[in-house]
Motif scaffolding. Structure first.
Motif, PDB file in Angstrom:
ATOM      1  N   GLY A 136       0.773  -1.234   0.000  1.00  0.00           N
ATOM      2  CA  GLY A 136       0.000   0.000   0.000  1.00  0.00           C
ATOM      3  C   GLY A 136       0.805   1.285   0.000  1.00  0.00           C
ATOM      4  O   GLY A 136       0.295   2.327   0.404  1.00  0.00           O
ATOM      5  N   GLY A 138       1.982   4.117  -2.145  1.00  0.00           N
ATOM      6  CA  GLY A 138       1.651   4.651  -3.464  1.00  0.00           C
ATOM      7  C   GLY A 138       2.882   5.126  -4.205  1.00  0.00           C
ATOM      8  O   GLY A 138       3.893   5.464  -3.596  1.00  0.00           O
ATOM      9  N   GLU A 141       4.399   8.427  -3.193  1.00  0.00           N
ATOM     10  CA  GLU A 141       5.082   8.577  -1.907  1.00  0.00           C
ATOM     11  C   GLU A 141       6.579   8.809  -2.122  1.00  0.00           C
ATOM     12  O   GLU A 141       7.220   9.513  -1.361  1.00  0.00           O
ATOM     13  N   HIS A 173       2.408   6.886   5.354  1.00  0.00           N
ATOM     14  CA  HIS A 173       2.680   6.756   3.922  1.00  0.00           C
ATOM     15  C   HIS A 173       1.837   5.674   3.256  1.00  0.00           C
ATOM     16  O   HIS A 173       2.045   5.358   2.097  1.00  0.00           O
ATOM     17  N   ARG A 175      -1.727   3.734   1.918  1.00  0.00           N
ATOM     18  CA  ARG A 175      -3.040   4.062   1.389  1.00  0.00           C
ATOM     19  C   ARG A 175      -3.767   2.773   1.019  1.00  0.00           C
ATOM     20  O   ARG A 175      -3.132   1.713   0.915  1.00  0.00           O
ATOM     21  N   GLN A 179      -5.809   2.588  -4.418  1.00  0.00           N
ATOM     22  CA  GLN A 179      -5.397   3.968  -4.672  1.00  0.00           C
ATOM     23  C   GLN A 179      -3.885   4.101  -4.882  1.00  0.00           C
ATOM     24  O   GLN A 179      -3.376   5.210  -5.040  1.00  0.00           O
ATOM     25  N   TRP A 185      -3.780  11.151  -5.385  1.00  0.00           N
ATOM     26  CA  TRP A 185      -4.525  10.713  -4.207  1.00  0.00           C
ATOM     27  C   TRP A 185      -4.212  11.589  -3.002  1.00  0.00           C
ATOM     28  O   TRP A 185      -3.075  11.985  -2.775  1.00  0.00           O
ATOM     29  N   LYS A 186      -5.278  11.900  -2.250  1.00  0.00           N
ATOM     30  CA  LYS A 186      -5.084  12.621  -0.988  1.00  0.00           C
ATOM     31  C   LYS A 186      -5.871  11.895   0.110  1.00  0.00           C
ATOM     32  O   LYS A 186      -6.946  11.371  -0.148  1.00  0.00           O
ATOM     33  N   ARG A 187      -5.327  11.885   1.302  1.00  0.00           N
ATOM     34  CA  ARG A 187      -6.019  11.278   2.435  1.00  0.00           C
ATOM     35  C   ARG A 187      -7.279  12.080   2.750  1.00  0.00           C
ATOM     36  O   ARG A 187      -7.234  13.311   2.806  1.00  0.00           O
ATOM     37  N   THR A 191     -10.724   7.765   4.619  1.00  0.00           N
ATOM     38  CA  THR A 191      -9.606   6.839   4.459  1.00  0.00           C
ATOM     39  C   THR A 191      -9.327   6.134   5.773  1.00  0.00           C
ATOM     40  O   THR A 191      -9.304   6.782   6.820  1.00  0.00           O
ATOM     41  N   GLY A 194      -3.687   5.246   9.039  1.00  0.00           N
ATOM     42  CA  GLY A 194      -2.431   4.585   8.710  1.00  0.00           C
ATOM     43  C   GLY A 194      -2.180   3.383   9.597  1.00  0.00           C
ATOM     44  O   GLY A 194      -1.688   2.346   9.139  1.00  0.00           O
TER      45      GLY A 194
END
Lengths: 216, 171
Positions: A136, A138, A141, A173, A175, A179, A185-187, A191, A194
């Motif tokens: 996960g 992205g 990141e 970090h 997601r 995604q 992508w934004k948190r 969501t 983490g």
């Protein structure tokens, strides 16, 4: 002969100033020079045979990363596309564009295009794309603004301290898996946290900074 | 004993010679030409060359499961939707930018076409469509075909056929 010559004061002042200058120089070379962009090559875009634009292909056309980087989910390397992948569209679109001449030549002669490395890791680092994707992390990141880069550039220092920042505290970090390839992508409020994702992906930060994770 | 420092320095110098640059080790990495190589890799392997782990012939179609369908949707959206569009009508983004428009999956011909036909087109290409054999692995081809069949079935579906719990998503 006198103990102090006429220039004794000058020598002494020069020596005192030199000590201060050398000390500051040493501090600069230890703490400032290594993080200067010139050394880390951040924002540096090496010259390429074709001025490929991720901004046009990813943000503009909406192509998925995996359309070209086919082995990113299964292999150590994300994979560079064979010329056939470029020609899938460019056999019909922009067929006379001058910048694409190396692509057509490569396809006609069956000789790979030779791109220049942007993210070059030392040989003692065994980085693997697939495990980061599976857990996960992205693309953006690490390849921060890749979807919006007109020319591919290095966006991080690739220093070990930069790797460890995330390996010691991976939660911010992560997601959801669907995604991972979304470059914008934004948190959001919906969501999963983490920490929740870390549990779901079985990530154990206490062993994640062991030497053997990246060095063999 | 006067020579001891000289021997020590000589020994250290010899040891330093062993400190080569570990960042560039003499090993072969993917996408890297051997040091000093002049010729470049061929872009695609010559005709008739197969990987030593390549299975003989295409795998049989797997049983249709929801997981296969989900995989098919994911692969379809990556590799097919740029031209065929996410709904399958053939008006994808690349077509909007000038690529010849592929036929819609909802045309009578393509609804009648066999699964094998789709498999062969993915593998070998068709018309201006390039082969996708390198990009889409054989099991994924069957997954994509399953998803295309689902798209075709959805084209004429009525709201009454959707499970009541899912209906609010469509309205």
């Amino acid at each position: 002969m006198a103990i102090f010559g006429p220039r004794a004061n000058l020598w002494m002042n020069t020596a005192l100033v030199s000590v201060v200058v050398l000390f500051l120089g040493a501090l600069l070379s230890i703490w400032v020079v290594p993080v200067m962009g010139y050394n880390t090559q951040e924002r540096y875009a090496p010259e390429q045979p074709v001025p490929f634009s991720h901004r046009h292909h990813v943000t503009g056309l909406g192509l998925d990363c995996r359309y070209c980087h086919m082995t990113v989910e299964t292999g150590q390397y994300a994979g560079m596309p064979p010329t056939e992948t470029c020609m899938t569209c460019h056999s019909q679109i922009w067929t006379h564009a001058g910048v694409l001449e190396p692509v057509r030549q490569s396809f006609a002669e069956n000789i790979s295009l030779r791109w220049n490395w942007v993210y070059r890791l030392p040989d003692y680092v065994y980085f693997d794309h697939s495990i980061h994707i599976a857990k996960g992390v992205g693309c953006t990141e690490c390849h921060v603004s890749i979807g919006d880069e007109a020319l591919t550039r290095k966006t991080t220092t690739l220093y070990m301290s930069w790797c460890l920042d995330c390996h010691r505290n991976p939660a911010p970090h992560l997601r959801p898996l669907d995604q991972v390839f979304n470059p914008s992508w934004k948190r959001t409020a919906n969501t999963p946290s983490g920490t929740a994702l870390m549990t779901a992906y079985h990530i154990h930060p206490e062993t994640l900074s062991d030497c053997g994770v990246c060095h063999r | 004993m006067r020579r001891l420092p000289i021997i020590a320095v000589a020994g250290l110098a010899l040891a330093m010679a062993g400190c080569d640059n570990m960042a560039n080790q003499p090993k072969r990495l993917p996408f890297q030409l051997p040091y000093g190589a002049e010729a470049n890799w061929p872009a695609l392997p010559p005709a008739g060359i197969v990987a030593n782990d390549e299975p003989f012939g295409p795998p049989p179609p797997p049983p249709v499961t929801i997981a296969l369908l989900a995989r098919g949707q994911q692969r379809y959206d990556i590799y097919c939707s740029p031209c065929h569009n996410r709904v399958g009508d053939g008006n994808g983004m690349i077509v909007q930018r000038g690529f010849p428009r592929p036929p819609s999956y909802f045309s009578a011909n393509l609804i009648k076409a066999s699964n094998q036909h789709y498999y062969d087109v993915i593998t070998h290409g068709h018309g201006v469509m390039y082969p996708y054999a390198v990009r889409v692995a054989p099991p994924d081809r069957w997954a994509i075909i399953t998803y295309i069949r689902a798209l075709q079935a959805s084209e004429n579906a009525r709201l009454a056929e959707v499970p009541p719990a899912q209906r609010s998503l469509l309205q």
